[in-house]
Design an enzyme around this catalytic site. Structure first.
Site, short mmCIF file in Angstrom:
data_model
loop_
_atom_site.label_atom_id
_atom_site.label_comp_id
_atom_site.label_asym_id
_atom_site.label_seq_id
_atom_site.Cartn_x
_atom_site.Cartn_y
_atom_site.Cartn_z
N GLU A 126 0.83 -1.10 -0.06
CA GLU A 126 -0.03 0.24 0.13
C GLU A 126 0.97 1.34 0.09
O GLU A 126 1.75 1.49 0.80
CB GLU A 126 -0.97 0.13 1.11
N ASP A 171 -2.82 12.07 -2.90
CA ASP A 171 -2.90 13.37 -3.14
C ASP A 171 -3.62 13.72 -4.38
O ASP A 171 -2.92 13.16 -5.49
CB ASP A 171 -1.72 14.18 -3.06
N ASP A 181 -11.86 9.88 -2.95
CA ASP A 181 -13.28 10.52 -2.71
C ASP A 181 -13.46 11.73 -4.02
O ASP A 181 -14.56 12.14 -4.10
CB ASP A 181 -13.23 11.27 -1.50
N THR A 235 -10.06 3.13 4.93
CA THR A 235 -9.26 3.75 5.39
C THR A 235 -9.69 4.74 6.53
O THR A 235 -10.97 4.88 6.51
CB THR A 235 -8.57 4.56 4.41
N GLU A 236 -8.84 5.35 7.05
CA GLU A 236 -9.41 6.36 8.02
C GLU A 236 -10.37 7.43 7.44
O GLU A 236 -11.50 7.96 7.78
CB GLU A 236 -8.27 7.06 8.90
N TYR A 237 -9.78 8.00 6.16
CA TYR A 237 -10.49 8.97 5.44
C TYR A 237 -11.82 8.46 4.96
O TYR A 237 -12.73 9.26 5.15
CB TYR A 237 -9.63 9.07 4.11
N GLU A 238 -11.82 7.27 4.44
CA GLU A 238 -12.98 6.66 3.88
C GLU A 238 -14.14 6.93 4.84
O GLU A 238 -15.26 7.10 4.53
CB GLU A 238 -12.77 5.28 3.32
#
Ligand code: PLP
Length: 636
Positions: free
Chosen positions: A44, A118, A154, A194-197
């Site tokens: 990853e 990014d 996203d 993921t944390e973002y997700e």
């Protein structure tokens, strides 16, 4: 995202550095060593705090994962989580990857995950986007044929850009959705967030996802053609090393003449002309078999007469005190597989000596175990009981059960035989280890009848009977060598249990495994052995014939030893049997040079193995000096 500075960052990294790879570029081409196994490896890029990769690693413990996170204060979280949860299939490095080819060699990875990378929104920064075609091309290069890249974002604009780049690059899209967590999507990646997700999902933001790979795979061409099994994470090995060398020996013999070639590769007893030795007395029994003695299925555990006979074959004059049960196996190999699969748990380590017969590792790998090695010899050239003990204690600390394989007498590949004292020392260790842990002590006696006096080499058996109750000795017997029935695939595993219940469980569990792997075993071989033991005269004849060949083999071993001594060639401690080994730093280079001179031996990790069973006495006298000469030449 800006991260807070973390106090004592370096100290905390240090304290959790078990899975940290400090110099990842140095592992290029050798990442499997970092994991100590040959399983698939997924990377990853940009792991953040590691939530995604750790969830993947937990779901697939039979697969390896590399988390790469350039910011140390973020990557620290991954290190801490790995340490805390004692995760063994994850390695972490904390660098920004600019050129992936500096880290991985071609085909080294099985897949790459790019999550929420990014977006570099300005057009003039497009080349910095991880899904820019130039980056995708370099990523694909380090992924093996059939492996894929998975990308989540996203950012809808980045997603559109990425789809365009994927199409322009000619990759095949395997799965794609603009709403990964939408009702219709059944994509597996949805399970790993993921944390973002998670944050975006809570805000009802759609998540874009695409999985893609090189297109030639679908067309079944070029570097992507042979991927059926690999795609499932199976190891696809290269050509079998020993058979490859042996074939080269045969090719050379056909070209320059048999007398100019020494083929010391094959582990079968040959006469001085390189012909396989088959015991005449056994051959006669084989040829006398009637259809009802070979054609019907045998019972899964073996025909009753065979079970009795094979116990006599294994124990000789010794009458075991414990409760014995027999399960027929295809050769000695089958007993090893059944023992590992029934007496260790998935993911466990199996303890073997650092000089070991390669199929031990293959068997473990095949059924999701690993091997751990102890140093076989101490400085006095004896059995290294201290290192054996250290490894036993270490493994019993982390595992509830432990399989240990000890190949003696006439060990392959060294020819070493453990003394009765060595076995007593082993017993003394188990008397002090935790009694609630279960140890299956597999005694691989494949070469027992070719070491020397048959009764003398069985003197260790009473020590096995004295082991504590939590240690289950299992004799792995092979009819391949003793009765020259290599191709008939006959052997047995015999337990020496302390209680009837342990023996009964052994019988049931090993028969169940047999049913699920090879069903029943070869009936004709079982009948042959049963007949030999039912007829004392025939048994005496077989023993006499074998004894003559054994003497021949022992002469070869002594000739090899004497020649090595004479020319100052160090051997690995040797006693008897089919093989002898020579320790050296670069076995592959030495073996290559020897091949040029018509001497074909097997390079191992720590030395070269000579199968004296397939070399004439004359060759045994000649080969050590030739090995020494090549080693000296290469050392200059
Ligand atoms: N164990 C060792 C160390 C061996 O070298 C071999 C054969 O080469 C075996 C077990 C079992 O062999 P098989 O399955 O042919 O009986």
């Amino acid at each position: 995202m800006r991260q807070r500075n973390i106090k004592n960052l370096q100290e905390r990294i240090e304290a959790n550095s078990g899975c940290l790879i400090r110099d990842p570029k140095a592992l290029k081409g050798r990442w499997r060593e970092a994991f100590g196994n040959d399983r698939p490896i997924f990377l990853e890029i940009g792991s953040g705090k590691g939530r995604y990769v750790l969830a993947r690693a937990e779901a697939r413990q039979d697969v390896n994962f590399i988390a790469c996170e350039g910011q140390e204060n973020v990557g620290l979280r991954i290190l801490e989580k790995v340490e805390e949860a004692q995760i063994s299939n994850v390695r972490v490095f904390m660098e920004f990857i600019h050129d992936i080819s500096e880290y991985f060699k071609e085909d080294e990875l099985d897949g790459i995950y790019l999550n929420f990378s990014d977006p570099w929104p300005k057009e003039r920064h497009a080349k910095r986007r991880l899904t820019h075609r130039r980056n995708l091309k370099s990523f694909m290069k380090v992924i093996r044929p059939g492996g894929a890249i998975e990308f989540k974002t996203d950012n809808d604009r980045l997603y559109e850009f990425s789809l365009e780049e994927i199409k322009e690059s000619g990759y095949e899209i395997m799965e794609a959705t603009r709403d990964l967590h939408g009702e219709v999507s059944a994509i597996e990646s949805k399970k790993f967030m993921t944390e973002y997700e998670e944050r975006f999902l809570a805000q009802n933001k759609n998540i874009n996802y695409v999985k893609f790979r090189e297109k030639s795979l679908a067309a079944g061409k070029g570097r992507h053609s042979m991927i059926f099994a690999r795609e499932n994470g199976r190891t696809v090995p290269k050509e079998d090393k020993i058979f490859g060398i042996s074939n080269r020996a045969k090719e050379m013999a056909a070209k320059v003449g048999k007398d100019k070639v020494v083929n010391g590769t094959i582990g079968a007893l040959m006469d001085d002309d390189g012909k396989l030795i088959v015991l005449d007395s056994v051959d006669k029994v084989f040829k006398s078999l009637k259809p009802d003695e070979y054609a019907p299925y045998a019972p899964i555990g073996g025909i009753p007469e065979f079970k009795e006979a094979i116990k006599k074959a294994a124990f000789g004059k010794y009458e075991p005190k414990g409760f014995t049960e027999v399960c027929a196996t295809p050769g000695g190999t089958g007993g090893i597989r059944n023992t590992v699969s029934n007496y260790s748990a998935p993911g466990d380590r199996v303890l073997v000596a650092d000089w070991f017969w390669a199929p031990y590792k293959t068997i473990c790998q095949e059924i999701g175990r690993e091997i751990q090695t102890f140093t076989f010899f101490n400085d006095e050239r004896g059995f290294n009981i201290d290192d054996f003990k250290k490894n036993v204690l270490e493994l019993l600390e982390i595992q509830d059960s432990l399989v240990i394989i000890i190949n003696s007498p006439a060990h392959n590949p060294t020819g070493y035989s453990l003394s009765v004292t060595d076995w007593r020392n082993i017993k003394a260790i188990f008397e002090k280890t935790p009694q609630d842990k279960h140890v299956a002590l597999f005694c691989d006696v494949a070469y027992i009848d070719f070491a020397g006096d048959e009764e003398q080499y069985r003197q260790f058996l009473p020590v096995l009977d004295e082991m504590p109750e939590n240690v289950l000795p299992i004799i792995g017997y092979s009819a391949s060598k003793t009765f020259t029935l290599y191709g008939m695939r006959c052997g047995a595993m015999i337990c020496m249990a302390k209680t009837p219940a342990i023996a009964q469980e052994f019988k049931q569990v090993t028969e169940f495994s047999s049913r699920g792997s090879w069903s029943n075993c070869n009936r004709s071989a079982q009948t042959i052995i049963a007949k030999i033991f039912a007829d004392p005269d025939l048994k005496a004849l077989v023993d006499k014939e074998r004894a003559e060949y054994r003497e021949m083999l022992i002469r070869r071993g002594k000739a090899f030893e004497a020649a090595a001594r004479e020319c100052g060639l160090e051997m690995v401690p040797f006693d008897a049997g089919f093989f002898a080994s020579v320790p050296m730093a670069d076995p592959d280079a030495v073996s290559k040079e020897l091949e040029k001179e018509g001497i074909f031996l097997v390079p191992l990790a720590k030395g070269i193995r000579a199968s004296i069973a397939s070399m004439s006495e004359e060759s045994c006298k000649m080969v050590p000096a030739r090995i020494k000469a090549v080693m000296d030449r290469l050392a200059k």
